[in-house]
Motif scaffolding. Sequence first.
Motif, PDB file in Angstrom:
ATOM      1  N   TYR A  57      50.204  31.494  49.748  1.00 10.46           N
ATOM      2  CA  TYR A  57      48.700  31.276  49.875  1.00 10.46           C
ATOM      3  C   TYR A  57      48.023  30.131  48.673  1.00 10.46           C
ATOM      4  CZ  TYR A  57      43.349  31.315  50.028  1.00 10.46           C
ATOM      5  OH  TYR A  57      42.277  31.263  50.233  1.00 10.46           O
ATOM      6  N   ILE A  58      48.542  30.808  47.649  1.00  3.87           N
ATOM      7  CA  ILE A  58      48.127  30.093  46.099  1.00  3.87           C
ATOM      8  C   ILE A  58      48.928  28.832  46.212  1.00  3.87           C
ATOM      9  CG2 ILE A  58      48.569  30.365  43.681  1.00  3.87           C
ATOM     10  CD1 ILE A  58      47.917  33.174  43.886  1.00  3.87           C
ATOM     11  N   ALA A  59      49.985  28.709  46.623  1.00  2.79           N
ATOM     12  CA  ALA A  59      51.064  27.357  46.600  1.00  2.79           C
ATOM     13  C   ALA A  59      50.356  26.353  47.576  1.00  2.79           C
ATOM     14  CB  ALA A  59      52.303  27.567  47.116  1.00  2.79           C
ATOM     15  N   THR A  60      49.303  26.737  48.339  1.00  2.00           N
ATOM     16  CA  THR A  60      48.377  25.824  49.040  1.00  2.00           C
ATOM     17  C   THR A  60      47.349  25.142  48.443  1.00  2.00           C
ATOM     18  OG1 THR A  60      47.197  27.040  50.239  1.00  2.00           O
ATOM     19  CG2 THR A  60      49.365  26.758  51.374  1.00  2.00           C
ATOM     20  N   LEU A  61      47.180  25.506  47.186  1.00  2.00           N
ATOM     21  CA  LEU A  61      45.805  25.283  46.677  1.00  2.00           C
ATOM     22  C   LEU A  61      45.699  23.934  45.674  1.00  2.00           C
ATOM     23  CD1 LEU A  61      44.659  29.071  45.888  1.00  2.00           C
ATOM     24  CD2 LEU A  61      43.722  27.472  47.771  1.00  2.00           C
ATOM     25  N   ALA A  62      44.862  23.560  45.405  1.00  2.00           N
ATOM     26  CA  ALA A  62      44.857  22.612  44.326  1.00  2.00           C
ATOM     27  C   ALA A  62      45.147  23.296  43.091  1.00  2.00           C
ATOM     28  CB  ALA A  62      43.288  21.783  44.198  1.00  2.00           C
ATOM     29  N   PRO A  63      45.449  22.578  42.081  1.00  2.00           N
ATOM     30  CA  PRO A  63      45.891  23.158  40.779  1.00  2.00           C
ATOM     31  C   PRO A  63      44.789  24.139  40.137  1.00  2.00           C
ATOM     32  CG  PRO A  63      46.684  21.032  41.107  1.00  2.00           C
ATOM     33  CD  PRO A  63      45.821  21.109  42.009  1.00  2.00           C
ATOM     34  N   MET A  64      43.646  23.655  39.977  1.00  2.00           N
ATOM     35  CA  MET A  64      42.646  24.401  39.421  1.00  2.00           C
ATOM     36  C   MET A  64      42.270  25.695  40.121  1.00  2.00           C
ATOM     37  SD  MET A  64      39.038  25.283  39.576  1.00  2.00           S
ATOM     38  CE  MET A  64      38.383  24.121  40.621  1.00  2.00           C
ATOM     39  N   ARG A 115      44.121  37.185  40.866  1.00  2.00           N
ATOM     40  CA  ARG A 115      45.323  38.263  41.289  1.00  2.00           C
ATOM     41  C   ARG A 115      45.807  39.168  40.156  1.00  2.00           C
ATOM     42  NH1 ARG A 115      50.842  35.526  43.187  1.00  2.00           N
ATOM     43  NH2 ARG A 115      51.971  37.282  44.373  1.00  2.00           N
ATOM     44  N   GLU A 116      45.891  38.561  39.012  1.00  2.00           N
ATOM     45  CA  GLU A 116      46.279  39.559  37.747  1.00  2.00           C
ATOM     46  C   GLU A 116      45.314  40.440  37.352  1.00  2.00           C
ATOM     47  OE1 GLU A 116      47.655  36.516  34.984  1.00  2.00           O
ATOM     48  OE2 GLU A 116      49.241  35.568  36.125  1.00  2.00           O
ATOM     49  N   LEU A 117      44.017  40.088  37.471  1.00  2.00           N
ATOM     50  CA  LEU A 117      42.994  40.830  37.146  1.00  2.00           C
ATOM     51  C   LEU A 117      43.004  42.004  38.075  1.00  2.00           C
ATOM     52  CD1 LEU A 117      40.316  41.796  35.788  1.00  2.00           C
ATOM     53  CD2 LEU A 117      39.131  40.008  36.962  1.00  2.00           C
ATOM     54  N   LEU A 118      43.028  41.841  39.446  1.00  2.00           N
ATOM     55  CA  LEU A 118      43.087  42.764  40.408  1.00  2.00           C
ATOM     56  C   LEU A 118      44.224  43.748  40.362  1.00  2.00           C
ATOM     57  CD1 LEU A 118      41.784  40.607  43.456  1.00  2.00           C
ATOM     58  CD2 LEU A 118      40.265  42.485  41.906  1.00  2.00           C
ATOM     59  N   GLU A 152      49.405  43.945  47.644  1.00  2.00           N
ATOM     60  CA  GLU A 152      49.067  42.736  48.060  1.00  2.00           C
ATOM     61  C   GLU A 152      49.104  42.546  49.410  1.00  2.00           C
ATOM     62  OE1 GLU A 152      50.815  39.518  45.988  1.00  2.00           O
ATOM     63  OE2 GLU A 152      49.843  40.035  43.980  1.00  2.00           O
ATOM     64  N   THR A 153      48.283  41.785  50.079  1.00  2.00           N
ATOM     65  CA  THR A 153      48.594  41.527  51.468  1.00  2.00           C
ATOM     66  C   THR A 153      47.499  40.197  51.844  1.00  2.00           C
ATOM     67  OG1 THR A 153      48.108  42.178  53.593  1.00  2.00           O
ATOM     68  CG2 THR A 153      46.229  43.052  52.374  1.00  2.00           C
ATOM     69  N   ILE A 154      47.839  39.783  52.817  1.00  2.00           N
ATOM     70  CA  ILE A 154      46.890  38.634  53.440  1.00  2.00           C
ATOM     71  C   ILE A 154      46.081  39.209  54.627  1.00  2.00           C
ATOM     72  CG2 ILE A 154      46.849  36.456  54.638  1.00  2.00           C
ATOM     73  CD1 ILE A 154      47.616  36.172  51.725  1.00  2.00           C
ATOM     74  N   ALA A 155      44.838  39.356  54.595  1.00  2.00           N
ATOM     75  CA  ALA A 155      43.685  39.699  55.702  1.00  2.00           C
ATOM     76  C   ALA A 155      42.827  38.715  56.017  1.00  2.00           C
ATOM     77  CB  ALA A 155      43.329  40.958  55.443  1.00  2.00           C
ATOM     78  N   TYR A 156      42.475  38.480  56.939  1.00  2.00           N
ATOM     79  CA  TYR A 156      41.455  37.274  57.381  1.00  2.00           C
ATOM     80  C   TYR A 156      41.689  36.075  56.672  1.00  2.00           C
ATOM     81  CZ  TYR A 156      38.873  41.117  59.418  1.00  2.00           C
ATOM     82  OH  TYR A 156      38.440  42.477  59.993  1.00  2.00           O
ATOM     83  N   ASN A 157      43.036  35.927  56.713  1.00  2.00           N
ATOM     84  CA  ASN A 157      43.468  34.484  55.980  1.00  2.00           C
ATOM     85  C   ASN A 157      43.380  34.443  54.700  1.00  2.00           C
ATOM     86  OD1 ASN A 157      45.153  33.615  58.480  1.00  2.00           O
ATOM     87  ND2 ASN A 157      42.959  32.892  59.007  1.00  2.00           N
ATOM     88  N   MET A 158      43.047  35.425  53.933  1.00  2.00           N
ATOM     89  CA  MET A 158      42.650  35.652  52.252  1.00  2.00           C
ATOM     90  C   MET A 158      43.654  36.785  51.790  1.00  2.00           C
ATOM     91  SD  MET A 158      38.666  35.714  52.374  1.00  2.00           S
ATOM     92  CE  MET A 158      38.316  36.891  53.707  1.00  2.00           C
ATOM     93  N   PRO A 159      43.906  36.352  50.468  1.00  2.17           N
ATOM     94  CA  PRO A 159      44.513  37.240  49.578  1.00  2.17           C
ATOM     95  C   PRO A 159      43.711  38.602  49.470  1.00  2.17           C
ATOM     96  CG  PRO A 159      44.433  35.160  48.562  1.00  2.17           C
ATOM     97  CD  PRO A 159      43.630  35.189  49.563  1.00  2.17           C
ATOM     98  N   GLY A 184      35.499  32.874  45.996  1.00  2.00           N
ATOM     99  CA  GLY A 184      34.840  33.674  46.887  1.00  2.00           C
ATOM    100  C   GLY A 184      35.359  35.389  46.432  1.00  2.00           C
ATOM    101  N   PHE A 185      34.615  36.192  46.103  1.00  2.00           N
ATOM    102  CA  PHE A 185      34.846  37.617  45.937  1.00  2.00           C
ATOM    103  C   PHE A 185      34.568  38.525  46.851  1.00  2.00           C
ATOM    104  CE2 PHE A 185      34.642  41.455  42.939  1.00  2.00           C
ATOM    105  CZ  PHE A 185      36.148  41.905  43.386  1.00  2.00           C
ATOM    106  N   TYR A 186      35.240  38.946  47.848  1.00  2.00           N
ATOM    107  CA  TYR A 186      34.731  39.968  49.047  1.00  2.00           C
ATOM    108  C   TYR A 186      34.914  41.417  48.623  1.00  2.00           C
ATOM    109  CZ  TYR A 186      34.693  35.011  50.477  1.00  2.00           C
ATOM    110  OH  TYR A 186      34.417  33.827  50.561  1.00  2.00           O
ATOM    111  N   PRO A 187      34.183  42.270  48.151  1.00  2.00           N
ATOM    112  CA  PRO A 187      34.502  43.329  47.778  1.00  2.00           C
ATOM    113  C   PRO A 187      33.666  44.510  48.904  1.00  2.00           C
ATOM    114  CG  PRO A 187      32.653  42.837  46.442  1.00  2.00           C
ATOM    115  CD  PRO A 187      33.006  41.755  47.492  1.00  2.00           C
ATOM    116  N   THR A 188      33.409  44.051  50.014  1.00  2.00           N
ATOM    117  CA  THR A 188      32.831  44.512  51.138  1.00  2.00           C
ATOM    118  C   THR A 188      31.219  44.935  50.764  1.00  2.00           C
ATOM    119  OG1 THR A 188      33.112  46.668  50.516  1.00  2.00           O
ATOM    120  CG2 THR A 188      34.868  45.925  51.746  1.00  2.00           C
ATOM    121  N   PRO A 189      30.259  45.102  51.678  1.00  2.00           N
ATOM    122  CA  PRO A 189      28.944  45.299  51.384  1.00  2.00           C
ATOM    123  C   PRO A 189      28.310  46.382  50.142  1.00  2.00           C
ATOM    124  CG  PRO A 189      29.169  45.164  53.657  1.00  2.00           C
ATOM    125  CD  PRO A 189      30.474  45.194  52.946  1.00  2.00           C
TER     126      PRO A 189
END
Length: 113
Positions: free
Chosen positions: A7-14, A23-26, A35-42, A62-67
């Motif tokens: 996933y990360i390899a597909t992103l722009a450098p920044m 990722r390291e913080l988590l 680690e997993t991929i869910a809903y096409n997100m890390p 985007g950080f998605y911790p649930t509601p």
Amino acid sequence: MQTIDAYIATLAPMQQEVAQIMRELLHTAAPQATETIAYNMPAFKQNGQVLVYFAPAKKHLGFYPTPAPITAFAAQLTDYPTSKGAIQLPYDQPLPVKLIKQIVAYRIQQVTG
């Protein structure tokens, strides 16, 4: 995508840099999570449940911790755009490391409590 590395390899450098920092913080905040991929997100999963997701967007991470954590930490999130299950962390601001760790700890308690 099957892995966060792919996933990360597909992103722009920044975006790669910010995603790797998150990722390291988590990993630090949830050392027993996997680690997993869910809903096409890390995502990070523990006890069979996803703790949090993240995904770089054009101008923010985007950080998605649930509601529930968004409600529980509403007072600390006033500087960030939020929605029911998402927090927008602008690239022009440092990641709120302490707050992210608190939110992850809250989610760990939810899935293990």
